[in-house]
Design a protein around this motif. Structure first.
Motif, short mmCIF file in Angstrom:
data_model
loop_
_atom_site.label_atom_id
_atom_site.label_comp_id
_atom_site.label_asym_id
_atom_site.label_seq_id
_atom_site.Cartn_x
_atom_site.Cartn_y
_atom_site.Cartn_z
N ARG A 67 0.83 -1.22 0.00
CA ARG A 67 0.00 0.00 0.00
C ARG A 67 0.86 1.26 0.00
O ARG A 67 0.44 2.30 -0.52
CB ARG A 67 -0.93 0.00 1.19
N ASN A 97 -7.59 -3.85 -10.97
CA ASN A 97 -6.97 -3.04 -9.93
C ASN A 97 -6.12 -3.93 -9.02
O ASN A 97 -6.62 -4.91 -8.46
CB ASN A 97 -8.05 -2.31 -9.12
N GLN A 100 -7.15 -4.16 -5.18
CA GLN A 100 -8.35 -4.99 -5.01
C GLN A 100 -7.97 -6.47 -5.14
O GLN A 100 -8.49 -7.31 -4.40
CB GLN A 100 -9.42 -4.62 -6.04
N TRP A 101 -7.06 -6.78 -6.09
CA TRP A 101 -6.61 -8.16 -6.24
C TRP A 101 -5.90 -8.63 -4.97
O TRP A 101 -6.10 -9.76 -4.52
CB TRP A 101 -5.68 -8.30 -7.44
N GLU A 103 -6.50 -7.74 -2.01
CA GLU A 103 -7.51 -7.98 -0.99
C GLU A 103 -8.23 -9.31 -1.21
O GLU A 103 -8.56 -10.01 -0.27
CB GLU A 103 -8.54 -6.84 -0.99
N THR A 104 -8.50 -9.67 -2.50
CA THR A 104 -9.32 -10.86 -2.77
C THR A 104 -8.53 -12.05 -3.30
O THR A 104 -8.89 -13.19 -3.02
CB THR A 104 -10.43 -10.53 -3.79
#
Length: 191
Positions: A67, A97, A100-101, A103-104
């Motif tokens: 991040r 993104n 987002q990847w 995160e999931t």
């Protein structure tokens, strides 16, 4: 004499590295200008960020560092396993993104491919782009692309092209790995 699978893998990996270098250099040359803002961060700093990002933060799951260096709008144009994901129907996103990847998609990937080790082999920077070629070694400890855990180490070479913005944040990524070699190590058969 008929060429072996190993012969084809060696040719493919050399061609992959050459194509990545050509793409990087063509992109850098096409965007070259005298704008000092685009080079506000030194090339060596960009290389150090990419090395830490690819060889340390991703393998260890250091989302805080990710991040810190990746823009919230960062786009992954091609995941390293994109063709293998598509061929096997794996639900891990192939592009989109990056945060987002993370995160999931990171949890299922790292749970299937653990004890990740990355050896950086080559790194080149020009303008706002860094191209890295590195060797991955993982423990196949869970189902990946439909193949159950083998408990074996799986290895492949990979190439990444990383683009930075004028603030030194990563804004775009492109990955290519030895998908055929990886598929064979997972136990897929050529027909």
């Amino acid at each position: 004499m008929k060429p072996t699978v190993e012969f084809h893998l060696k040719i493919w990996s050399k061609a992959l590295a050459l194509v990545a270098v050509v793409i990087l250099m063509a992109g850098c040359s096409a965007k070259k200008d005298n704008n000092k803002n685009s080079n506000s961060m030194e090339l060596n700093e960009k290389k150090e960020i990419v090395i830490k990002f690819l060889a340390e933060a991703l393998p260890s799951g250091d989302i805080d560092y990710v991040r810190k260096v990746v823009s919230p709008q960062c786009v992954t144009n091609r995941a390293g396993f994109a063709a293998l994901y598509a061929a096997t129907g794996d639900p891990i996103p192939q592009r989109g993104n990056f945060l987002q990847w993370m995160e999931t998609g990171w949890a299922p990937l790292s749970s299937a491919l653990g004890d990740q080790k990355v050896e950086m082999r080559n790194i080149v920077a020009e303008g706002n782009k860094v191209m890295a070629q590195y060797h991955y070694s993982v423990l196949h400890k869970g189902t990946f692309c439909g193949k159950p855990a083998t408990g074996k180490r799986i290895e492949w070479d990979e190439v990444a092209i990383i683009q930075f913005d004028e603030d030194g944040m990563i804004t775009e990524m492109w990955y290519m790995c030895e998908e055929l070699k990886l598929a064979l190590e997972l136990g897929f058969k050529l027909e």
